[in-house]
Design an enzyme around this catalytic site. Sequence first.
Site, PDB file in Angstrom:
ATOM      1  N   MET A  54      -1.178   2.069  -1.635  1.00 25.00           N
ATOM      2  CA  MET A  54      -1.236   3.123  -0.633  1.00 25.00           C
ATOM      3  C   MET A  54      -1.896   4.413  -1.105  1.00 25.00           C
ATOM      4  O   MET A  54      -2.094   5.332  -0.318  1.00 25.00           O
ATOM      5  CB  MET A  54       0.178   3.431  -0.113  1.00 25.00           C
ATOM      6  CG  MET A  54       1.196   3.827  -1.151  1.00 25.00           C
ATOM      7  SD  MET A  54       1.228   5.594  -1.580  1.00 25.00           S
ATOM      8  CE  MET A  54       1.799   6.303  -0.053  1.00 25.00           C
ATOM      9  N   TYR A  55      -2.259   4.509  -2.379  1.00 27.31           N
ATOM     10  CA  TYR A  55      -2.926   5.718  -2.851  1.00 27.31           C
ATOM     11  C   TYR A  55      -4.310   5.818  -2.199  1.00 27.31           C
ATOM     12  O   TYR A  55      -5.191   4.992  -2.441  1.00 27.31           O
ATOM     13  CB  TYR A  55      -3.070   5.716  -4.371  1.00 27.31           C
ATOM     14  CG  TYR A  55      -1.771   5.823  -5.139  1.00 27.31           C
ATOM     15  CD1 TYR A  55      -0.599   6.263  -4.546  1.00 27.31           C
ATOM     16  CD2 TYR A  55      -1.719   5.482  -6.487  1.00 27.31           C
ATOM     17  CE1 TYR A  55       0.584   6.352  -5.267  1.00 27.31           C
ATOM     18  CE2 TYR A  55      -0.537   5.577  -7.219  1.00 27.31           C
ATOM     19  CZ  TYR A  55       0.611   6.012  -6.592  1.00 27.31           C
ATOM     20  OH  TYR A  55       1.783   6.097  -7.308  1.00 27.31           O
ATOM     21  N   SER A  56      -4.457   6.823  -1.361  1.00 22.79           N
ATOM     22  CA  SER A  56      -5.699   7.031  -0.600  1.00 22.79           C
ATOM     23  C   SER A  56      -6.101   5.773   0.166  1.00 22.79           C
ATOM     24  O   SER A  56      -7.282   5.444   0.278  1.00 22.79           O
ATOM     25  CB  SER A  56      -6.839   7.496  -1.521  1.00 22.79           C
ATOM     26  OG  SER A  56      -6.543   8.749  -2.099  1.00 22.79           O
TER      27      SER A  56
END
Length: 339
Positions: A54-56
Amino acid sequence: MQYRTLGRTGVQVSSLALGAMNFGEIGRTTQDEATAIVDAALEGGINIIDTADMYSGGESEEMVGKAIAGRRDDIVLATKASMPMGDERNHRGGSRRWLVTELDNSLRRLGVDHVDLYQIHRWDPSTSDEETLSALTDLQRAGKIRYFGSSTFPAYRLVQAQWAAREYHLSRYVTEQPSYSILQRGIETHVLPVTEQYGLGVLVWSPLASGWLSGAIREGREITTSRSAFMPERFDTAIPSNRARLDAVERLAKVADEAGLTMIQLALGFVTAHPAVTSALIGPRTPDHLHAQLAAADTVLSADVLDAIDTIVAPGTDLAAHEKYDTPPALLDPSLRRR
């Protein structure tokens, strides 16, 4: 750089780990910058890189994949899943349906055929331990992951998961990734004793307390860190908990000065001194940030310095308890504690 065994796996990892949350839109870090950070981290002795789906929105994994191309076997590669990946209600959580699908998505973004450590980013109350552990065990047997772990689980959930693995004859979590810093020491009360009891490796995140311990935040200075721009309520010194943090930072700065250390060295040296901690995750946005943090790789705090820290923030104390991520749901939702 110091190296430690990751739990009981036999895998040797550096005491500082490279966290890639800032790669991409979140930290406005470009691919060239991310590659330069990875290059410098590996040259400095770091051998473990941690990211998440889910990071960026997956961009971090893609950038990590490009940065490690051609040297995959020299890196302990970790990623995470279970946080929402869009608005679709089933594109999140710890179900077999989602984890099997999302691991393939992560492998594609990373450009690899397996990850060394696959972590459940947050405990999913709607999914049983047996469901999640059986899916992870099958993915491990398929060779797509080598080990799996948890992230920011309450202590009692760590215990429950260990019991479930034993009861259903499944592989178990071998690591936990909690938040830990001088200013947030609550995990010393319950989580770290549990990780020691079960022999879990511990990769701590936010050891610089979202920038509070970076040296950039001091009395009389305007707070202009990147975190303060999109999380202003966590840095408003009119709020009592933030005032308490700033007061602690001022006292800690004196301890660091007297010991001939930077605030970063004090902060990272503190978390890596705990016998339950394997590695501290650092999340630099620029190569300059990385070099400042790598300077703490061999920092060993004396007993006098550790004692001084204890007098400023008592063991087991969170100065901002409302910011904890492992709070039992019933403490946040009144309906769960009323018949």
